[in-house]
Design an enzyme around this catalytic site. Structure first.
Site, PDB file in Angstrom:
ATOM      1  CD  GLU A   1      -7.540   6.219   7.791  1.00  0.00           C
ATOM      2  OE1 GLU A   1      -7.797   5.099   7.320  1.00  0.00           O
ATOM      3  OE2 GLU A   1      -6.383   6.629   7.959  1.00  0.00           O
TER       4      GLU A   1
ATOM      5  CE  LYS B   1     -10.376   2.844   6.443  1.00  0.00           C
ATOM      6  NZ  LYS B   1      -9.164   2.701   5.592  1.00  0.00           N
TER       7      LYS B   1
ATOM      8  CD  GLU C   1     -11.711   2.111   1.994  1.00  0.00           C
ATOM      9  OE1 GLU C   1     -12.002   0.948   2.350  1.00  0.00           O
ATOM     10  OE2 GLU C   1     -10.646   2.673   2.309  1.00  0.00           O
TER      11      GLU C   1
ATOM     12  CD  GLU D   1      -2.850  -0.661   2.628  1.00  0.00           C
ATOM     13  OE1 GLU D   1      -2.777   0.468   3.188  1.00  0.00           O
ATOM     14  OE2 GLU D   1      -3.550  -1.574   3.062  1.00  0.00           O
TER      15      GLU D   1
END
Length: 278
Positions: free
Chosen positions: A240, A234, A231, A177
């Site tokens: 995030e 999330k 996302e 990642e």
């Protein structure tokens, strides 16, 4: 995944069933397990990986699919300068069996590397250009005299040093990642569409050169961008939810040079890694 029969069933359903139509090269068992405090989970990690590997062997898939696990940079006690990279001493008892398994199965050490976190934590001392792969003076590791023009390479070479210190100097590292958020809260310095565009755009250009790090210049650094999608559900900080190249509806989150919506983006080959948790 401590049950061998369950491991075989899982591999049949989630891996074998998609081959050869899907290019599956690695199964990541767990994600950043050694960053937490759950020693029972840490102890069960390698047995679970062994069961998945045994399942691959029984199905004749071990030559094409590796078994590994992804780590955060939090497993390092020291990362600067890169030549001084070392794992946290308290993790050695868990790391050695893991590294033995990776060595015996010719599997890579996976690291989630985020220069953004370092910059966000100390923006007054870390030059933005250094973390964004922009032209800059860089830094020289005085112990090796190696010059670093970007933080990602420095982070990876710190892991190479940590592996070498434990006797695994030949082990391959892959970046499972890396990425940059396009939005953030008021205290998340540097999280913006422009910085995300520059980071990922320059990263793609760097990877296209098929080069390695200063410490391993001839070893191509395989890297996966996190993430494909934002996302939106999330929890946590705004950043995030905003690492994606695309929005949940498939439209680009920003222009990184991959034009068109998701439905027309079949040429994209660098995506977020697929991590399976057990």
């Amino acid at each position: 995944m401590t049950d061998e029969a369950a491991a075989v069933d899982w591999v049949k359903e989630n891996v074998q069933g998609y081959l050869p139509g899907t290019n599956i090269t690695c199964i990541a068992v767990g994600n950043e397990v050694f960053t937490g405090n759950d020693t029972l989970l840490m102890s069960n990690l390698v047995p679970a990986m062994q069961n998945i590997h045994s399942a691959l062997v029984s199905l004749g898939l071990q030559g094409s699919v590796n078994v590994a696990t992804a780590h955060s940079s939090g497993v390092l006690e020291t990362s600067y300068p890169p030549s001084a990279g070392a794992f946290k001493p308290e993790l050695t008892a868990f790391l050695r069996p893991l590294l033995d398994f990776l060595y015996q199965t010719t599997s890579p050490f996976l690291i989630n590397a985020y220069p953004y976190f370092a910059y966000n934590g100390d923006p007054d001392r870390i030059p933005l250009d250094y973390v964004l792969f922009q032209p800059n003076a860089g830094m020289v590791d005085e112990a090796t005299n190696l010059h670093y023009s970007n933080m990602l390479h420095a982070q990876i070479d710190a892991v190479y040093s940590a592996l070498s210190a434990l006797g695994y100097s030949s082990m391959e590292i892959k970046v499972s990642e890396t990425g940059w958020p396009s939005k953030g809260d008021s205290d998340e310095v540097g999280a913006s569409p422009e910085n995300a565009r520059i980071y990922n755009g320059n990263l793609l250009q760097l990877l296209a050169q098929n080069q390695g790090t200063p410490m391993r210049p001839s070893v191509r650094l395989e890297t996966y961008v996190f993430a494909l999608f934002n996302e939106d559900q999330k929890p946590g900080k705004t950043s995030e939810r905003n690492y994606g190249l695309f929005n949940p509806d498939g439209s680009p989150a920003y222009d990184v040079g991959l034009h068109g919506s998701l439905s027309g983006a079949s040429a994209i080959t660098i995506l977020n890694s697929k991590v399976f948790n057990f």
